[in-house]
Design a protein around this motif. Structure first.
Motif, PDB file in Angstrom:
ATOM      1  N   ASP A  96      22.535   1.507  24.470  1.00 36.02           N
ATOM      2  CA  ASP A  96      21.750   1.971  23.328  1.00 36.02           C
ATOM      3  C   ASP A  96      22.133   1.208  22.062  1.00 36.02           C
ATOM      4  OD1 ASP A  96      19.714   3.537  22.281  1.00 36.02           O
ATOM      5  OD2 ASP A  96      21.071   5.118  21.609  1.00 36.02           O
ATOM      6  N   ALA A  97      22.214  -0.130  22.213  1.00 36.27           N
ATOM      7  CA  ALA A  97      22.623  -1.004  21.102  1.00 36.27           C
ATOM      8  C   ALA A  97      23.965  -0.543  20.545  1.00 36.27           C
ATOM      9  CB  ALA A  97      21.562  -1.061  20.017  1.00 36.27           C
ATOM     10  N   TYR A  98      24.920  -0.388  21.459  1.00 40.90           N
ATOM     11  CA  TYR A  98      26.281   0.023  21.104  1.00 40.90           C
ATOM     12  C   TYR A  98      26.291   1.362  20.370  1.00 40.90           C
ATOM     13  CZ  TYR A  98      27.974  -4.653  22.422  1.00 40.90           C
ATOM     14  OH  TYR A  98      28.300  -5.796  23.106  1.00 40.90           O
ATOM     15  N   GLY A  99      25.359   2.240  20.760  1.00 42.01           N
ATOM     16  CA  GLY A  99      25.307   3.564  20.173  1.00 42.01           C
ATOM     17  C   GLY A  99      24.444   3.687  18.936  1.00 42.01           C
ATOM     18  N   LEU A 100      23.806   2.601  18.497  1.00 41.66           N
ATOM     19  CA  LEU A 100      23.071   2.626  17.233  1.00 41.66           C
ATOM     20  C   LEU A 100      21.557   2.752  17.403  1.00 41.66           C
ATOM     21  CD1 LEU A 100      25.075  -0.010  15.165  1.00 41.66           C
ATOM     22  CD2 LEU A 100      25.478   2.437  15.479  1.00 41.66           C
ATOM     23  N   GLY A 101      21.075   2.764  18.644  1.00 44.95           N
ATOM     24  CA  GLY A 101      19.642   2.939  18.860  1.00 44.95           C
ATOM     25  C   GLY A 101      18.981   1.658  19.321  1.00 44.95           C
ATOM     26  N   MET A 102      18.809   1.506  20.616  1.00 44.53           N
ATOM     27  CA  MET A 102      18.288   0.251  21.166  1.00 44.53           C
ATOM     28  C   MET A 102      16.902  -0.082  20.644  1.00 44.53           C
ATOM     29  SD  MET A 102      17.718  -0.811  25.174  1.00 44.53           S
ATOM     30  CE  MET A 102      16.428   0.414  25.447  1.00 44.53           C
ATOM     31  N   VAL A 103      16.032   0.909  20.575  1.00 42.52           N
ATOM     32  CA  VAL A 103      14.648   0.642  20.182  1.00 42.52           C
ATOM     33  C   VAL A 103      14.579   0.105  18.762  1.00 42.52           C
ATOM     34  CG1 VAL A 103      12.418   1.704  19.720  1.00 42.52           C
ATOM     35  CG2 VAL A 103      13.662   2.301  21.805  1.00 42.52           C
ATOM     36  N   ALA A 117      30.933   5.461  21.318  1.00 47.83           N
ATOM     37  CA  ALA A 117      31.294   6.868  21.489  1.00 47.83           C
ATOM     38  C   ALA A 117      30.470   7.798  20.608  1.00 47.83           C
ATOM     39  CB  ALA A 117      32.780   7.072  21.185  1.00 47.83           C
ATOM     40  N   LEU A 118      29.765   7.252  19.621  1.00 44.63           N
ATOM     41  CA  LEU A 118      29.008   8.104  18.707  1.00 44.63           C
ATOM     42  C   LEU A 118      27.998   8.938  19.492  1.00 44.63           C
ATOM     43  CD1 LEU A 118      28.332   5.600  15.780  1.00 44.63           C
ATOM     44  CD2 LEU A 118      30.126   7.339  15.943  1.00 44.63           C
ATOM     45  N   GLY A 119      28.086  10.245  19.348  1.00 43.57           N
ATOM     46  CA  GLY A 119      27.286  11.150  20.160  1.00 43.57           C
ATOM     47  C   GLY A 119      25.858  11.299  19.669  1.00 43.57           C
ATOM     48  N   ASP A 120      25.076  12.080  20.428  1.00 44.70           N
ATOM     49  CA  ASP A 120      23.666  12.254  20.088  1.00 44.70           C
ATOM     50  C   ASP A 120      23.426  13.452  19.180  1.00 44.70           C
ATOM     51  OD1 ASP A 120      24.105  14.340  21.823  1.00 44.70           O
ATOM     52  OD2 ASP A 120      22.732  13.633  23.379  1.00 44.70           O
ATOM     53  N   ARG A 121      24.504  14.084  18.685  1.00 44.54           N
ATOM     54  CA  ARG A 121      24.304  15.199  17.760  1.00 44.54           C
ATOM     55  C   ARG A 121      24.143  14.734  16.319  1.00 44.54           C
ATOM     56  NH1 ARG A 121      28.288  20.161  19.037  1.00 44.54           N
ATOM     57  NH2 ARG A 121      29.866  18.695  18.277  1.00 44.54           N
ATOM     58  N   TYR A 122      24.464  13.469  16.068  1.00 46.73           N
ATOM     59  CA  TYR A 122      24.290  12.949  14.717  1.00 46.73           C
ATOM     60  C   TYR A 122      22.810  12.791  14.383  1.00 46.73           C
ATOM     61  CZ  TYR A 122      29.213  11.490  15.033  1.00 46.73           C
ATOM     62  OH  TYR A 122      30.563  11.461  15.176  1.00 46.73           O
TER      63      TYR A 122
END
Length: 377
Positions: free
Chosen positions: A51-58, A366-371
């Motif tokens: 997921d682009a290293y946790g930052l959102g692939m799209v 490691a940044l989760g999806d609750r952010y």
């Protein structure tokens, strides 16, 4: 019984999240353009796996495409299918893990390029191309010393069994093990081996370097480089100043503030005991959000209102919360709902990684999806 939450807009939950990740897409774009200028006339691709290293692939891939990126790398087939659905344009999407049997049709249908990592994958893809009398794009990876992915020394003799009548690899590649240590002898050893091995297949395009390898010099650039962490603000030259722009800011919301007395303890295990009267703030962020438990009490947060005043983390980080020392902030200067910065101008992802002896890759992924993720450009 009906679900009482079914009629509630799910965006309400994300916008009311306890913490926010701010992602500067313009910084990612500038990092890409800097790396592209550094390797020209070679092309600069972009690694957007995980997921682009946790930052959102799209969002990241769209920004990179606008900046001119036409080569994208992901790890898994599902990542590639998802990326192709939003980048339905003339770009190449490489699948680093190659394919397993019976997946070939999905690669062709979604215009995905597998990276063939062993002789069996290479044989199967060659047979597919010859059977259909059509060259379906695929890359071939050689193991030049990392002993992880790629055709190994024990498989090289079997290359003579491959039919190249219709299959022409679009890329020969390998991966450096020690690129972040410029004077490590493995770098030159792998470069020498790669120059030898890539000549064993009918392919004119080559790629060896990811982020740190770009900074080893022109000999390592070949035709295509594959930066990942450097795009996202990680330092590709760990023993030198970071040439990349910061991308990520992490902010937690204050849930409450309170005053404690000398001798009061904070958090599980009573690992911190107040040496004097103090004021603390509890933030809505914890290890369930990917903010590692081991970061406390080693890190210092900041208030955007008073960035010059460090706010040490106190006690153990809990699943959903942590505490910071706000004693030195002006009286009544913060309240519930205010934000405290944990990663940003005063403490980069590289600083956080050094704090717990890890790498910036691990901090980001490691940044989760609750952010609640906020993109700026």
């Amino acid at each position: 019984m009906s679900n009482p939450y079914m009629s509630i807009d799910p965006q309400l939950f994300t916008h009311r999240a306890g913490a926010e990740v701010h992602i500067d897409l313009s910084a990612i774009t500038q990092n890409y353009l800097y790396l592209q200028s550094k390797v020209a006339p070679a092309q600069c691709g972009g690694v957007v796996k995980a997921d682009a290293y946790g930052l959102g692939m799209v969002e990241v891939a769209k920004a990179l495409y606008k900046a001119g990126c036409r080569h994208f790398f992901v790890a898994h087939l599902d990542e590639g299918i998802a990326l192709r659905s939003v980048l339905n344009a003339e770009c190449t999407i490489y699948i680093l893990h190659g394919f397993i049997p019976n997946q070939e049709a999905l690669f062709i249908q979604n215009r995905l390029t597998p990276i063939l990592n062993d002789i069996q994958q290479l044989k199967s893809w060659s047979q597919l191309c010859n059977h259909q009398r059509k060259n379906h794009p695929a890359a071939v990876q050689f193991d030049t010393g990392m002993s992880r992915f790629g055709i190994g020394q024990d498989e090289l003799a079997q290359l003579s069994q491959i039919s190249w009548d219709f299959f022409r690899p679009c890329l020969a590649m390998s991966h450096l093990a020690c690129a972040d240590t410029p004077d490590h002898p493995a770098n030159q050893q792998q470069l020498t081996r790669f120059n030898t091995l890539k000549a064993l297949i009918p392919c004119t395009t080559a790629s060896l370097s990811a982020s740190s390898g770009i900074f080893l010099g022109k000999d390592f650039h070949f035709d295509l480089v594959r930066p990942g962490i450097a795009l996202y603000g990680g330092n590709p030259t760990p023993n030198a100043p970071n040439p990349m722009r910061a991308v990520v800011t992490l902010q937690g919301k204050i849930l409450q503030t309170r005053s404690i007395n000398t001798g009061d303890f904070i958090g599980y295990g009573a690992t911190f005991v107040a040496p004097c009267p103090m004021k603390i703030a509890t933030l809505s962020i914890g290890y369930a959000d990917g903010f590692f438990r081991s970061l406390s009490p080693k890190l210092q947060a900041r208030s955007p209102k008073y960035p010059e005043i460090p706010l040490p983390l106190l006690g153990r980080i809990s699943m959903d919360s942590l505490c910071v020392d706000v004693t030195n902030l002006p009286e009544n200067s913060i309240q519930s709902g205010d934000i405290i910065e944990l990663i940003g101008k005063s403490c980069s992802i590289n600083d956080v990684a050094r704090t717990i002896d890890t790498i910036s890759y691990e901090i980001l992924t490691a940044l989760g999806d609750r952010y609640h993720r906020i993109y700026t450009s």
